[in-house]
Write a protein that holds these residues in place. Structure first.
Motif, PDB file in Angstrom:
ATOM      1  N   MET A 111       0.838  -1.179   0.000  1.00  0.00           N
ATOM      2  CA  MET A 111       0.000   0.000   0.000  1.00  0.00           C
ATOM      3  C   MET A 111       0.884   1.244   0.000  1.00  0.00           C
ATOM      4  O   MET A 111       1.852   1.337   0.746  1.00  0.00           O
ATOM      5  N   ALA A 112       0.568   2.190  -0.844  1.00  0.00           N
ATOM      6  CA  ALA A 112       1.354   3.417  -0.975  1.00  0.00           C
ATOM      7  C   ALA A 112       1.118   4.322   0.234  1.00  0.00           C
ATOM      8  O   ALA A 112       0.020   4.370   0.785  1.00  0.00           O
ATOM      9  N   PRO A 113       2.176   5.056   0.648  1.00  0.00           N
ATOM     10  CA  PRO A 113       1.990   5.993   1.764  1.00  0.00           C
ATOM     11  C   PRO A 113       1.052   7.124   1.343  1.00  0.00           C
ATOM     12  O   PRO A 113       0.914   7.426   0.155  1.00  0.00           O
ATOM     13  N   PRO A 114       0.374   7.760   2.319  1.00  0.00           N
ATOM     14  CA  PRO A 114      -0.538   8.858   1.968  1.00  0.00           C
ATOM     15  C   PRO A 114       0.239  10.020   1.345  1.00  0.00           C
ATOM     16  O   PRO A 114       1.424  10.204   1.604  1.00  0.00           O
ATOM     17  N   SER A 115      -0.445  10.783   0.528  1.00  0.00           N
ATOM     18  CA  SER A 115       0.187  11.929  -0.118  1.00  0.00           C
ATOM     19  C   SER A 115       0.615  12.947   0.930  1.00  0.00           C
ATOM     20  O   SER A 115       0.103  12.967   2.058  1.00  0.00           O
ATOM     21  N   VAL A 116       1.532  13.814   0.553  1.00  0.00           N
ATOM     22  CA  VAL A 116       2.012  14.844   1.466  1.00  0.00           C
ATOM     23  C   VAL A 116       0.864  15.759   1.881  1.00  0.00           C
ATOM     24  O   VAL A 116       0.714  16.087   3.061  1.00  0.00           O
ATOM     25  N   ALA A 165       1.385  18.131  20.370  1.00  0.00           N
ATOM     26  CA  ALA A 165       2.754  17.617  20.474  1.00  0.00           C
ATOM     27  C   ALA A 165       2.953  16.431  19.527  1.00  0.00           C
ATOM     28  O   ALA A 165       3.969  16.343  18.835  1.00  0.00           O
ATOM     29  N   ALA A 166       1.977  15.535  19.477  1.00  0.00           N
ATOM     30  CA  ALA A 166       2.052  14.395  18.554  1.00  0.00           C
ATOM     31  C   ALA A 166       1.996  14.865  17.106  1.00  0.00           C
ATOM     32  O   ALA A 166       2.700  14.337  16.244  1.00  0.00           O
ATOM     33  N   ALA A 167       1.178  15.873  16.844  1.00  0.00           N
ATOM     34  CA  ALA A 167       1.075  16.415  15.492  1.00  0.00           C
ATOM     35  C   ALA A 167       2.420  16.957  15.023  1.00  0.00           C
ATOM     36  O   ALA A 167       2.837  16.704  13.884  1.00  0.00           O
ATOM     37  N   TYR A 168       3.112  17.686  15.901  1.00  0.00           N
ATOM     38  CA  TYR A 168       4.391  18.269  15.502  1.00  0.00           C
ATOM     39  C   TYR A 168       5.490  17.224  15.397  1.00  0.00           C
ATOM     40  O   TYR A 168       6.415  17.387  14.594  1.00  0.00           O
ATOM     41  N   ALA A 169       5.386  16.146  16.146  1.00  0.00           N
ATOM     42  CA  ALA A 169       6.334  15.042  15.964  1.00  0.00           C
ATOM     43  C   ALA A 169       6.160  14.443  14.570  1.00  0.00           C
ATOM     44  O   ALA A 169       7.143  14.158  13.876  1.00  0.00           O
ATOM     45  N   CYS A 170       4.900  14.296  14.143  1.00  0.00           N
ATOM     46  CA  CYS A 170       4.617  13.791  12.784  1.00  0.00           C
ATOM     47  C   CYS A 170       5.096  14.778  11.730  1.00  0.00           C
ATOM     48  O   CYS A 170       5.663  14.380  10.707  1.00  0.00           O
ATOM     49  N   LEU A 212       7.510  17.036  11.985  1.00  0.00           N
ATOM     50  CA  LEU A 212       8.971  17.044  11.915  1.00  0.00           C
ATOM     51  C   LEU A 212       9.469  15.825  11.148  1.00  0.00           C
ATOM     52  O   LEU A 212      10.388  15.931  10.326  1.00  0.00           O
ATOM     53  N   HIS A 213       8.844  14.685  11.377  1.00  0.00           N
ATOM     54  CA  HIS A 213       9.201  13.470  10.622  1.00  0.00           C
ATOM     55  C   HIS A 213       8.943  13.688   9.124  1.00  0.00           C
ATOM     56  O   HIS A 213       9.782  13.340   8.285  1.00  0.00           O
ATOM     57  N   LEU A 214       7.797  14.275   8.797  1.00  0.00           N
ATOM     58  CA  LEU A 214       7.469  14.558   7.397  1.00  0.00           C
ATOM     59  C   LEU A 214       8.459  15.552   6.797  1.00  0.00           C
ATOM     60  O   LEU A 214       8.923  15.382   5.664  1.00  0.00           O
ATOM     61  N   GLN A 215       8.792  16.606   7.542  1.00  0.00           N
ATOM     62  CA  GLN A 215       9.746  17.596   7.047  1.00  0.00           C
ATOM     63  C   GLN A 215      11.086  16.953   6.749  1.00  0.00           C
ATOM     64  O   GLN A 215      11.696  17.221   5.704  1.00  0.00           O
ATOM     65  N   ARG A 216      11.544  16.120   7.651  1.00  0.00           N
ATOM     66  CA  ARG A 216      12.838  15.449   7.434  1.00  0.00           C
ATOM     67  C   ARG A 216      12.784  14.525   6.229  1.00  0.00           C
ATOM     68  O   ARG A 216      13.739  14.424   5.471  1.00  0.00           O
ATOM     69  N   ALA A 217      11.658  13.848   6.045  1.00  0.00           N
ATOM     70  CA  ALA A 217      11.509  12.949   4.901  1.00  0.00           C
ATOM     71  C   ALA A 217      11.498  13.727   3.585  1.00  0.00           C
ATOM     72  O   ALA A 217      11.956  13.228   2.558  1.00  0.00           O
ATOM     73  N   CYS A 218      10.970  14.939   3.625  1.00  0.00           N
ATOM     74  CA  CYS A 218      10.877  15.765   2.417  1.00  0.00           C
ATOM     75  C   CYS A 218      12.146  16.575   2.143  1.00  0.00           C
ATOM     76  O   CYS A 218      12.289  17.148   1.070  1.00  0.00           O
ATOM     77  N   SER A 269      10.578  16.970  -4.986  1.00  0.00           N
ATOM     78  CA  SER A 269       9.160  16.858  -5.308  1.00  0.00           C
ATOM     79  C   SER A 269       8.309  16.860  -4.039  1.00  0.00           C
ATOM     80  O   SER A 269       7.288  17.557  -3.957  1.00  0.00           O
ATOM     81  N   ALA A 270       8.719  16.081  -3.058  1.00  0.00           N
ATOM     82  CA  ALA A 270       7.987  16.039  -1.788  1.00  0.00           C
ATOM     83  C   ALA A 270       8.086  17.376  -1.063  1.00  0.00           C
ATOM     84  O   ALA A 270       7.113  17.829  -0.457  1.00  0.00           O
ATOM     85  N   ALA A 271       9.251  18.028  -1.131  1.00  0.00           N
ATOM     86  CA  ALA A 271       9.414  19.345  -0.502  1.00  0.00           C
ATOM     87  C   ALA A 271       8.486  20.366  -1.157  1.00  0.00           C
ATOM     88  O   ALA A 271       7.880  21.202  -0.469  1.00  0.00           O
TER      89      ALA A 271
END
Length: 154
Positions: free
Chosen positions: A1-6, A20-25, A27-33, A38-40
């Motif tokens: 299954m493909a990951p959800p879109s950005v 706090a949980a939202a910002y942890a997610c 930050l993880h997304l920012q680092r991944a991008c 394209s993701a950035a």
């Protein structure tokens, strides 16, 4: 299954009631991008309207975990060239006003990435942030260093 879109991930982060949980997610997304242009670009397209107002609001939160996480994510956005380029002048003014609230803001957010005209228009909050950061109770050298860098921009 493909990951959800950005954009879907950004919407989920914005709607998450546990900030706090939202910002942890986020930050993880920012680092991944960070290394994927394209993701950035997708993150940059979704961030200004959906996330920046939340980041600015939560940076002033009394809950230190939420405020620190929001500032860390905001700092990441200001360091990334694709993300910072999407911040409007009005939002940039709000970012500068946020800087005056605490030492952590000066440490997390390096204003060198903002347009010179925005920095010039926000001199009063920046001076307040510099004074606050230089008078930091923990004697943090990184906070003092960032404050001095801001001073030289003025």
């Amino acid at each position: 299954m493909a990951p959800p879109s950005v954009s879907r991930q950004v919407a989920e982060i914005a709607a998450e009631p546990d900030r706090a949980a939202a910002y942890a997610c986020l930050l993880h997304l920012q680092r991944a991008c960070a290394d994927d242009p394209s993701a950035a670009a997708d993150l940059a397209a979704a961030s200004p309207s959906a996330l920046l107002p939340l980041l600015l609001r939560d940076a002033a939160e009394d809950d230190e975990a939420v405020a620190a996480s929001a500032l860390k994510c905001l700092g990441f956005a200001l360091y990334h060239p694709v993300l910072v380029s999407t911040i409007s002048g009005q939002l940039a003014q709000s970012v500068l006003a946020t800087l005056a609230i605490c030492n952590l803001a000066v440490w997390c957010i390096s204003v060198q990435q903002l347009e010179a005209s925005v920095v010039e228009d926000g001199v009063t909050p920046l001076l307040n942030a510099i004074v606050y950061a230089l008078d930091n109770p923990f004697g943090s050298l990184s906070t003092t260093f960032e404050a001095v860098q801001v001073f030289f921009l003025l």
